[in-house]
Write an enzyme that holds these catalytic residues in place. Structure first.
Site, mmCIF file in Angstrom:
data_model
loop_
_atom_site.group_PDB
_atom_site.id
_atom_site.type_symbol
_atom_site.label_atom_id
_atom_site.label_comp_id
_atom_site.label_asym_id
_atom_site.label_seq_id
_atom_site.Cartn_x
_atom_site.Cartn_y
_atom_site.Cartn_z
ATOM 1 N N GLU A 42 8.009 -21.223 -2.680
ATOM 2 C CA GLU A 42 8.270 -22.023 -3.012
ATOM 3 C C GLU A 42 9.126 -22.868 -3.412
ATOM 4 O OE1 GLU A 42 6.535 -21.110 -0.531
ATOM 5 O OE2 GLU A 42 6.860 -22.522 1.651
ATOM 6 N N HIS A 50 -1.631 -28.504 7.711
ATOM 7 C CA HIS A 50 -0.384 -28.525 8.159
ATOM 8 C C HIS A 50 -0.258 -29.644 9.862
ATOM 9 C CE1 HIS A 50 -0.073 -24.365 7.456
ATOM 10 N NE2 HIS A 50 0.551 -24.228 8.462
HETATM 11 C C1 TPP Z 1 3.105 -21.816 0.672
HETATM 12 C C2 TPP Z 1 3.069 -22.019 2.240
HETATM 13 N N1 TPP Z 1 4.583 -21.161 2.930
HETATM 14 C C3 TPP Z 1 4.861 -21.266 4.396
HETATM 15 C C4 TPP Z 1 4.252 -21.458 4.792
HETATM 16 C C5 TPP Z 1 4.188 -20.042 6.451
HETATM 17 N N2 TPP Z 1 4.097 -18.923 6.691
HETATM 18 C C6 TPP Z 1 2.781 -18.926 7.500
HETATM 19 S S1 TPP Z 1 2.494 -17.726 7.621
HETATM 20 C C7 TPP Z 1 3.672 -17.266 7.023
HETATM 21 C C8 TPP Z 1 4.012 -15.955 6.784
HETATM 22 C C9 TPP Z 1 2.577 -15.113 6.091
HETATM 23 O O1 TPP Z 1 3.206 -13.028 6.520
HETATM 24 P P1 TPP Z 1 2.473 -12.158 5.469
HETATM 25 O O2 TPP Z 1 1.731 -12.935 4.101
HETATM 26 O O3 TPP Z 1 2.915 -10.832 5.466
HETATM 27 O O4 TPP Z 1 0.861 -12.176 6.358
HETATM 28 P P2 TPP Z 1 1.174 -11.949 8.016
HETATM 29 O O5 TPP Z 1 1.230 -14.313 9.010
HETATM 30 O O6 TPP Z 1 1.745 -11.253 7.810
HETATM 31 O O7 TPP Z 1 0.013 -11.789 7.458
HETATM 32 C C10 TPP Z 1 4.922 -17.974 6.458
HETATM 33 C C11 TPP Z 1 5.848 -17.907 5.969
HETATM 34 C C12 TPP Z 1 2.477 -20.807 4.280
HETATM 35 N N3 TPP Z 1 1.765 -21.195 5.502
HETATM 36 N N4 TPP Z 1 2.026 -21.671 3.379
#
Ligand code: TPP
Ligand code: TPP
Ligand code: MG
Ligand code: MG
Lengths: 318, 327, 318, 327
Positions: B62, B131
């Protein structure tokens, strides 16, 4: 049965417990008995099982929203997890954490975190505390591939490296960050090199291979306990389901899921055990017992009373 | 060529984005999962196909996303950045408060930051504490940042376009519980209005309610109940919070002599306090003390029955209105 | 005189202009004519001079609070810098930016930034814009060693790398972050490896050697212009003064400053030119001219009217 | 064994830190330049020598610093983290709002985050826009975070100790322009008070001023001018903003019937609005509309004469007081 087979069956049971719990949660979610956002780790169970089997009771684990399996692997009772996602008094946090933000410090499960990357600095703090309390505690933090691009993770890794803190950073690389392939979001797909560059010993392992996960974690624990500081493990894995329940998964290339189902850890270990001469019914029993346990736990939680709304204002301050 | 189409809120946002990308070639649209997948709420669906690399996905960074918007904006682009949840903006608040907000002022107007942050907030069952926050008040204490909170499909379309066309950093705070609602008639294709103004979804002479965001619906439900008893509720929906339409509020309170402010955000330090303060400072004569109805100061628990006990509900709003009218 | 000597004298003059400006600002600060926080880059001039000499007019430079020299190297008129730190109408931002936060886009100087690391993502945006506007612009962002530990910098580097954006990241490693040695705050002192790990070509150069700085920047510019994305340069340098005016510099090991004064770029280049046969008076003239220019500019700024407080509310919004 | 010593504000902070480190072995003290150099304001001077590795320097990683505090606090440590300027907290706001504030509540009280963030804010000549903000209102809208703003040497000592002893995340907002002031008599070594409460550096019956932070001095100067004319100003210095001492304010306003709130932070959305709202919601009878004196909504320019035109000055406070008293 030899030791390897015994361990294999234990592992299979451990993975089935996670999968059965998650499939049950999915069922409850689809039936609207559980509401809200639920992130399943179906297909990733081996990383949690392998990593947690090398932790000691007093070590501290920090997970993400995709943390049910890690909680189970840490020993959090399933009924308390079901109770939590169902808002029951049996819930491990009385329904305040929910699927994506619960914790059970009494089981060394220091919580999920729904902010990508935010658990890593907190885990560093658990290791920092160990410097002073003589506990020998080490901290483990698990996060996804996508989290590597969140500044907090780099800051946490450098902080741990600079001070030689006993933190194990586990990156579960399941190829996707929500709906976006990680390889589209980085120039160098070897994420472990980022840790190396910070002076942290790093390895990449096949997360579907419990032995690889265990070895990497064991060495990391030893290193941390010996005061040699943090380690980083990039575990390649796959989720067999959507990022959230309802994810249409249009981002998947054709055939990917089929290939993943071949290598996913429960299928893989089942194949290995069969080849080692373990009978199908023994294997089936692992699954059945896990499903029965989770059915019972879910039923119990569903029968537990809902948390009383009158308590909603409690615990904001000491 | 204005035209009336049927759109839900998500569709209206999509239509506004499409129009901005079409009519303002300097716009860019990006964020996590915004491009190829079309957004986790499907709001940007089809736009990458249509507008190519002006619409793209980003790493989960972000700070980089918002910083890049500040930089690109100063070079003639008009970035529209999606921050998936307003809660996530906190990992990058520096880029909003210390960077974007300062660009024009500190450079003595030599540089500008015409960027739009589209985000969404609000409580939804079992969304978890990280959230669920309503954080508009944090942004409203930052001089230099414009803020609006659309609710209807029409406003979701109109305000977003006004924000994009605005030459200052503007945060459009949507609410995810509204995206997939029923389709409403939306007039599209009208000239883009300048930022500012209010809506008055109910009018009346007995009590003024100032409110904003999704909770406006609960206010309207409560207002309908009072209406049934012959009590007229003047509902000022402050769709633009910066700039805030003081005049509309003061005019209404001047007629009703009674003020209730309703917001979903935490009570203490919420923007409701600002509204109350502006009204009483103006010297407006109130027949009874003003009231705020808001989240009881708390974190938000996941369990819906717990959250419901903390959030302002229609009954509570109704009670407040009746008490204020009665006294 | 041959070309090398001509260039050397130009460089010496360019560095003297920066040093003279900064020494003048220090003088004004010590006399309380300038107030507030002032961060000097005395000793680091070669990095700014070398790097900026390879930029084109339409390229975008982003600096930090320690940015006077970069502004001068970019062509911002000294009187406007003096005016800025003195709050005069001649100030490049009418006194709103001050010593630590001014900008002059008309000279390709897109500003200082007083939040450590925050300029890097913004520079990425300038390069992002270039993707669409056909300008061929590249962006350069300079920050310190300590800034490498701020999450924003990693995020910015990865963002640029993932999208192949034309950004040159320059890390001026002056060994200290404020009062703390960088090597105490990292496990791996080779900061450039962090960029490499992100897939960004990275080099470490002796920042006191203008030729090394120039070559690294030239290659980076070429690479960016050719669409090959970002580059990273770690330039080793030293500040001969405190982090801020008034810094007691107790963190310096004995003898460090003496050693630094031997290698600092003005001393070094002066020595080289002397050895190449340039006369002392020619060298002195470089210094004298610079000092005269800065004395004049400062005097002019001091004679300029103060910015009218009645304008303080202007320019908050469009 | 209470004892009276002469300390300036910086010295008082140092003494409080030393006492905490001495008496509470679970405390840690860290931050950028906090350890070996003793802090950029010299406030932690000598503590690393005395307390060894419980006092240390950190990388420039506010997110890691605060996250580490959350983690260490849940394992029995009591971290005291210095965020050098409150403006820098914005790069790590997530760790305050989404993490520290949630620990106790979301875990149903199973975990706690007894950490203290020591920071400082305020305007000083030519500090630049990114080193000048007064941001207490952002924190005061975050349920779960305690906030205080000491000003005198005595309060700088006392409140910091109360904050450290408090079992919740607490932000102590100091003001760098006060550190090096003249030495004052400070009573040290008293029992540590619980958090909360107010100060009343002037009392009177004609008008109530609620204020906090360094600007209290300007309020006192203005009060003295009115005093000279026989007008009694009741100055409530809200040294603790969360918890806020409503009762003290309501009692005072009950006597004076007149309210002015003064803060250095931006007017819109500042905590002054909350104070005004609480007073008027209480039904307190005000003879004249309440007033706020605050930063005129703006970024902060570097040039001192420009900043001075935006900041509340003694004259402006005096005028507001006189107008309120006169009406
Ligand atoms: C700071 C922040 N940005 C965006 C999100 C929204 N979000 C939740 S899970 C996710 C993807 C995360 O991907 P990864 O780190 O590969 O973990 P996975 O879900 O694949 O286990 C996102 C973008 C968030 N929760 N927090
Ligand atoms: C986010 C943030 N944290 C802390 C500071 C305070 N600060 C200003 S300069 C500085 C040191 C930076 O060191 P380095 O990056 O090496 O740059 P240098 O000053 O040596 O040029 C610090 C900690 C800040 N301005 N911003
Ligand atoms: Mg992933
Ligand atoms: Mg440095």
């Amino acid at each position: 049965m030899n030791d390897i087979i015994t361990r294999g069956l234990d592992d299979l049971s451990a993975m089935w417990r996670i999968r059965a719990l998650e499939e049950k949660i999915r069922e409850l979610r689809l039936a609207d008995q559980v509401v809200g956002s639920v992130h399943l780790a179906i297909g990733q169970e081996s990383v949690a099982v392998g990593a947690c089997s090398e932790l000691r009771a007093h070590d501290a684990l920090y997970a993400t929203y995709r943390g049910h399996g890690w909680a189970v692997a840490r020993g959090v009772p399933p009924r308390e997890i079901f109770g939590e996602v169902l808002g029951r008094v049996s819930g491990v946090n009385g329904g305040r954490g929910g699927s994506a933000h619960f914790s059970a410090p009494q089981h060394g499960f220091h919580g999920e975190n729904s902010i990508v990357g935010a658990g890593a600095p907190i885990a560093v703090g658990a290791a920092l505390a160990a410097r002073y309390d003589g506990s020998g505690r080490i901290a483990m933090t698990v996060f996804g591939d996508g989290a590597m691009n969140q500044g907090a993770v780099t800051e946490a890794m450098n902080f741990a490296a600079a001070f030689g803190l006993g933190v194990i950073f586990i990156c579960e690389n399941n190829r996707y960050s929500e709906l976006t392939p990680i390889n589209d979001m980085v120039a160098n797909p070897d994420l472990s090199q980022r840790a190396t560059a910070l002076g942290i010993p790093a390895v990449r392992v096949d997360g579907n291979d419990l032995a690889q996960v265990r070895t990497a974690v064991r060495l990391s624990v030893e290193s941390a306990v010996a005061g040699r500081g943090p380690s980083f493990i990039e575990a390649h894995t796959q989720r067999l389901v959507g990022h959230y329940i309802g994810d249409a998964e249009q981002y998947r290339p054709a055939g990917e899921l089929d290939a993943d189902r071949e290598v996913e850890p429960i299928a893989a270990l089942t194949r290995t055990l069969l080849a080692s001469g373990v009978g199908q019914e023994t294997l089936d029993r692992c699954e059945r017992r896990a499903r029965e346990e989770m059915d019972r736990a879910a039923a119990a939680a569903l029968a537990d009373p809902l948390v009383d709304p009158a308590t909603a204002k409690e615990h904001l301050y000491a | 060529m204005p035209e009336i189409v049927k759109l839900n809120v998500g569709g209206a946002v999509n239509a506004a984005l499409a129009r901005a990308l079409e009519e303002m070639p300097e716009t860019l649209l990006y964020g996590e999962d915004v491009g190829k997948p079309g957004g986790v709420f499907g709001v940007s669906r089809g736009l990458q196909k249509r507008f190519g690399d002006r619409v793209f996905d980003t790493p989960i960074s972000e700070t980089a996303m918002l910083g890049a918007a500040v930089g690109a904006a100063s070079f003639g682009r008009r970035p529209i950045v999606e921050i998936m949840w307003i809660d996530f903006s906190l990992v990058a608040f520096d880029q909003i408060v210390n960077q974007a907000a300062n660009v024009r002022y500190v450079s003595e107007g030599r540089t500008a930051a015409p960027l739009t942050i589209r985000t969404q907030q609000g409580t939804a069952p079992a969304a978890c504490a990280q959230h669920s926050q309503n954080l508009e008040a944090l942004l409203l204490h930052v001089p230099g940042i414009r803020v609006c909170m659309p609710r209807t499909a029409q406003d979701s379309y109109d305000l977003l376009l006004s924000a994009i066309a605005c030459d200052d950093p503007t945060v459009v705070i949507e609410n995810r519980t509204l995206y997939a609602g029923t389709k409403q008639e939306v007039t599209v294709g009208q000239p883009i209005a300048p930022i500012g103004g209010h809506r008055r979804p109910r009018s009346g002479d007995d009590v003024t309610v100032v409110t904003w965001g999704a909770i406006t619906q609960k206010v309207l439900d409560a207002a309908d109940r009072l209406e049934a008893d012959g009590v007229g509720v003047d509902v000022i929906e402050a769709v633009w919070l910066n700039p805030f339409d003081d005049e509309a509020v003061l005019e209404s309170v001047g007629r009703t002599g009674r003020l209730v402010v309703v917001h979903e955000a935490a009570r203490t330090g919420g923007f409701g306090a600002e509204v109350v303060s502006r009204v009483v400072e103006s010297g407006a004569q109130l027949a009874v003390p003003p009231r705020r109805v808001a989240l009881k100061d708390s974190r938000i628990p996941s369990a819906p029955q717990l959250a419901a006990a903390l959030l302002p509900q229609t009954d509570e709003i109704e009670t407040a209105l009746r008490e204020v009218v009665r006294s």
